[in-house]
Scaffold this motif. Structure first.
Motif, mmCIF file in Angstrom:
data_model
loop_
_atom_site.group_PDB
_atom_site.id
_atom_site.type_symbol
_atom_site.label_atom_id
_atom_site.label_comp_id
_atom_site.label_asym_id
_atom_site.label_seq_id
_atom_site.Cartn_x
_atom_site.Cartn_y
_atom_site.Cartn_z
ATOM 1 N N UNK A 111 0.712 -1.086 0.014
ATOM 2 C CA UNK A 111 0.124 0.016 0.009
ATOM 3 C C UNK A 111 0.999 1.033 -0.009
ATOM 4 N N UNK A 112 0.406 2.381 -0.580
ATOM 5 C CA UNK A 112 1.180 3.746 -0.572
ATOM 6 C C UNK A 112 1.576 4.027 0.838
ATOM 7 N N UNK A 113 0.860 3.691 2.157
ATOM 8 C CA UNK A 113 1.193 4.178 3.200
ATOM 9 C C UNK A 113 2.440 3.326 3.649
ATOM 10 N N UNK A 114 2.611 2.184 3.425
ATOM 11 C CA UNK A 114 3.813 1.405 3.743
ATOM 12 C C UNK A 114 5.023 1.799 2.982
ATOM 13 N N UNK A 115 4.767 1.918 1.536
ATOM 14 C CA UNK A 115 5.683 2.388 0.342
ATOM 15 C C UNK A 115 6.391 3.774 0.778
ATOM 16 N N UNK A 116 5.726 4.561 1.534
ATOM 17 C CA UNK A 116 6.368 6.014 1.436
ATOM 18 C C UNK A 116 7.143 6.119 3.023
ATOM 19 N N UNK A 117 7.342 4.963 3.658
ATOM 20 C CA UNK A 117 8.095 4.907 4.906
ATOM 21 C C UNK A 117 9.403 4.678 4.595
ATOM 22 N N UNK A 118 10.285 5.255 5.393
ATOM 23 C CA UNK A 118 11.774 5.173 5.340
ATOM 24 C C UNK A 118 12.283 3.541 5.442
ATOM 25 N N UNK A 119 11.685 2.952 6.372
ATOM 26 C CA UNK A 119 11.988 1.290 6.700
ATOM 27 C C UNK A 119 11.900 0.756 5.286
ATOM 28 N N UNK A 120 10.651 1.095 4.579
ATOM 29 C CA UNK A 120 10.374 0.169 3.567
ATOM 30 C C UNK A 120 11.381 0.489 2.263
ATOM 31 N N UNK A 124 13.948 -2.460 0.407
ATOM 32 C CA UNK A 124 14.248 -2.251 -1.119
ATOM 33 C C UNK A 124 15.657 -2.229 -1.251
ATOM 34 N N UNK A 125 16.427 -1.557 -0.621
ATOM 35 C CA UNK A 125 17.926 -1.366 -0.706
ATOM 36 C C UNK A 125 18.562 -2.803 -0.554
ATOM 37 N N UNK A 126 17.796 -3.602 0.180
ATOM 38 C CA UNK A 126 18.590 -5.019 0.315
ATOM 39 C C UNK A 126 18.460 -6.174 -0.725
ATOM 40 N N UNK A 127 17.608 -5.748 -1.764
ATOM 41 C CA UNK A 127 17.249 -6.692 -2.924
ATOM 42 C C UNK A 127 17.324 -5.791 -4.141
ATOM 43 N N UNK A 128 16.934 -6.468 -5.275
ATOM 44 C CA UNK A 128 17.112 -5.894 -6.452
ATOM 45 C C UNK A 128 15.655 -5.639 -6.823
ATOM 46 N N UNK A 129 15.242 -4.517 -7.298
ATOM 47 C CA UNK A 129 14.033 -4.011 -7.729
ATOM 48 C C UNK A 129 14.128 -3.735 -9.176
ATOM 49 N N UNK A 159 12.848 8.214 -6.642
ATOM 50 C CA UNK A 159 13.729 8.710 -6.813
ATOM 51 C C UNK A 159 15.039 8.129 -6.437
ATOM 52 N N UNK A 160 14.953 7.497 -5.230
ATOM 53 C CA UNK A 160 16.506 6.849 -4.380
ATOM 54 C C UNK A 160 16.728 5.567 -5.189
ATOM 55 N N UNK A 161 16.019 5.138 -6.389
ATOM 56 C CA UNK A 161 16.408 4.364 -7.471
ATOM 57 C C UNK A 161 16.307 4.559 -8.791
ATOM 58 N N UNK A 162 17.095 5.675 -9.121
ATOM 59 C CA UNK A 162 17.144 6.473 -10.449
ATOM 60 C C UNK A 162 17.115 5.245 -11.822
ATOM 61 N N UNK A 163 17.704 4.330 -11.527
ATOM 62 C CA UNK A 163 17.461 3.379 -12.576
ATOM 63 C C UNK A 163 16.411 2.546 -12.825
ATOM 64 N N UNK A 164 15.541 2.362 -11.831
ATOM 65 C CA UNK A 164 14.362 1.492 -11.948
ATOM 66 C C UNK A 164 13.154 2.237 -12.617
ATOM 67 N N UNK A 165 12.748 1.650 -13.668
ATOM 68 C CA UNK A 165 11.603 2.312 -14.506
ATOM 69 C C UNK A 165 10.298 2.346 -13.718
#
Length: 585
Positions: A111-120, A124-129, A159-165
């Motif tokens: 959900x957007x509420x979870x996606x917008x959190x720093x912990x999420x 994402x930084x711990x795997x490949x998106x 924006x923290x993952x600039x190479x992910x479409x």
């Protein structure tokens, strides 16, 4: 794209892309960010689900409702896609996080509420998106009809993952909203793909509401499949659900005031059913990906054309014929215009334009689909052949002179009386109330003859729809909008004449139009398999797939695998059982 077409058949069982799916998938596979505006039922979810099975990493799907995520999870899993949800309702969150980190997921729904959190973001930084897919993207725009503030917080995450479409998806966005979505989600202007808004399989019908339960009952008698009836209030939901005669099919209510367990049970019953009718407030349906809804009825006025389009779009998502019926009354428009007094000044012109657009759709004698599609900036043909006005063209008349008489009577009686009193004055009925107030001595008393008298009620309804008549707080009628221009002869009033009697259509059976017993047997098998698996029948196969089986009668797994909608996973799981039934016939 050759690999994509192979995956399309292997995963989903489809021999080719539909509509604008192919260019959207091509952009995603090329790493290009995209906003895709595609009508409901056009297969938006495939445009990220298919690339997710081909790209290295996990596609993060941001979706506004938990129920919708779980529906899509079921469908994706049935096709052999590795998918999971990460929501407050999931007990397996730790397992899902481990699968994500291990690279064992094609799709992860949040959900957007979870996606917008720093912990999420740290997760994402711990795997490949591989891709960000933003479903119901119009929720990001304040100009949209369903604004969700948390959607505004998604761009910093991406924006923290600039190479992910990024792939933003919506079915309901006008030009202004589309431009806002592009800015808010950081997608370039040349990333816009508009597939059009037409849903040719939906038959649109809009009628004045004169006997709500009778009109809804007629619809239920004509349409045997699953259906949704939208009512404006909880009380109306309860009343309609109780009063509709369902015959052999259940009719259940759904609204926020029900006990949560009852509400959840009613929703689950509807999703699993092949003929149930649910009466609900408009929030229902947004979280349901049920493709075989055969009709959507509005027992009152929707909020806007955008809302109407989205709500009617819940019918016929499988591509089979469906019906959208709206029943409206003058009081609907009166309440909508009264609510304008609560709107912020900056939003007032837009809200007023939305009501006017609905009035134009309700009162037109032209093709409904043309009016609807022109609202979204398209230039459709003059006639569609699949709306009430095309199938049974209404008569219309220039009612300007009658409108001037009606408006004049409203003005001369003091702009405080209801329609019944105004009607008596105009037709010369000198009852006690009329004579006590001296209205029998007004110049407008008795100026409407027998021929024009029949037009007064539909005319009053039309004038309220366009805003030339408004309701006072005590229920009387007063002048508004362009009433003075009409009185001065500076504006005309066309009137669509009500039909003498609504024509009853023969009961249809869209599911099995030729009455093939093999189709019924395949449907019975599907029902058994769905119950065993704990999923709705459409997750096993759509009706269109069963019809193709019944018509083609495949004799082997190879032949069955060439049927549309039979992918490799479903062929393996269900192929032998369906072939056995086909052999019996």
């Amino acid at each position: 794209m050759a690999s994509a077409r192979e995956a399309l058949h292997g995963v989903f069982g489809f021999s080719g892309f539909r509509g604008m799916q192919e260019p959207v998938v091509a952009r995603v596979l090329s790493g290009l960010s995209t906003l895709a505006v595609m009508p409901t039922g056009a297969g938006k979810s495939l445009t990220y689900q298919l690339p997710a099975t081909m790209l290295d990493g996990t596609c993060i799907v941001i979706s506004p409702l938990i129920a919708l995520m779980h529906d899509q999870l079921r469908a994706a899993t049935a096709n052999g896609i590795r998918a999971a949800t990460l929501t407050s309702a999931d007990a397996d969150r730790e397992e899902t996080i481990e699968r994500f980190r291990a690279g064992d997921l094609d799709l992860l729904y949040v959900a957007p509420e979870r996606a917008s959190q720093d912990h999420f973001r740290r997760l994402l930084e711990s795997a490949r998106v591989s891709l960000f897919a933003i479903d119901e993207a119009h929720c990001v725009s304040e100009w949209g009809h369903d604004f969700r503030p948390d959607y505004r917080l998604l761009r910093p995450l991406m924006d923290a993952f600039p190479h992910v479409p990024r792939l933003a998806l919506t079915a309901t966005a006008d030009a202004h909203t589309r431009a806002d979505i592009l800015v808010q989600l950081g997608i370039a202007e040349d990333g816009l793909v508009v597939a059009g808004f037409d849903r040719p399989n939906i038959r649109y019908a809009i009628r004045p509401r004169d006997s709500l339960l009778r009109q809804l009952q007629a619809l239920l008698d004509e349409e045997p499949g699953p259906g949704i009836v939208y009512a404006p209030t909880r009380a109306q939901v309860e009343r309609i659900a109780e009063k509709l005669d369902s015959g052999s099919r259940p009719v259940l209510p759904y609204h926020a005031g029900l006990d949560p367990a009852v509400r959840a049970a009613n929703q689950a019953a509807f999703v699993a059913s092949e003929n149930m009718v649910i009466v609900a407030t408009v929030a229902f349906g947004m979280g349901i990906d049920k493709p075989d809804v055969r009709f959507v009825a509005h027992a009152g006025l929707p909020k806007s054309i955008e809302a109407y389009y989205q709500e009617t779009g819940r019918a016929g998502r499988d591509g089979d014929p469906a019906v959208a019926l709206m029943l409206w009354g003058a009081d609907d428009f009166a309440r909508a215009r009264q609510r304008l007094s609560e709107v912020e000044r900056a939003r007032l012109p837009g809200e007023r334009a939305r009501i006017d657009a609905l009035a134009a759709l309700a009162e037109t004698a032209q093709c409904r689909r043309r009016v609807l599609l022109k609202h979204f900036g398209e230039d459709p043909p003059q006639a569609c052949g699949n709306c009430d006005n095309c199938l049974d063209p209404p008569e219309s008349a220039d009612a300007t002179e009658a409108a001037r008489k009606l408006l004049s009577a409203v003005y001369r009686t003091g702009q405080s009386y209801g329609f019944g009193h105004i009607q008596k004055v105009l037709t010369g009925v000198a009852d006690e109330r009329v004579t006590q107030r001296g209205h029998d001595s007004l110049s407008v008393f008795g100026i409407v003859g027998e021929g024009e008298a029949a037009l007064l009620r539909p005319l009053a309804r039309a004038l309220q729809a366009r805003g030339a008549l408004v309701q006072t707080e005590h229920g009387g009628l007063a002048l508004g909008g362009d009433a003075r221009e009409i009185l001065r002869g500076e504006a005309i009033v066309p009137l669509v004449l009500p039909p003498k009697r609504e024509k009853r259509r023969a009961r249809s059976d869209a599911a099995n139009p030729v009455g093939d017993p093999l189709f019924d047997a395949l449907r019975a098998l599907r029902r058994e398999l769905a119950q065993e698996a704990g999923v709705p029948p459409y997750v096993v196969f759509h009706d269109a797939t069963l019809r193709e089986m019944a018509a083609g009668r495949p004799a082997s797994l190879g032949e069955l695998g060439r049927i549309g909608g039979v992918g490799a996973r479903k062929l393996e799981a269900y192929g032998d059982a369906f072939l056995a039934v086909i052999r019996q016939h």
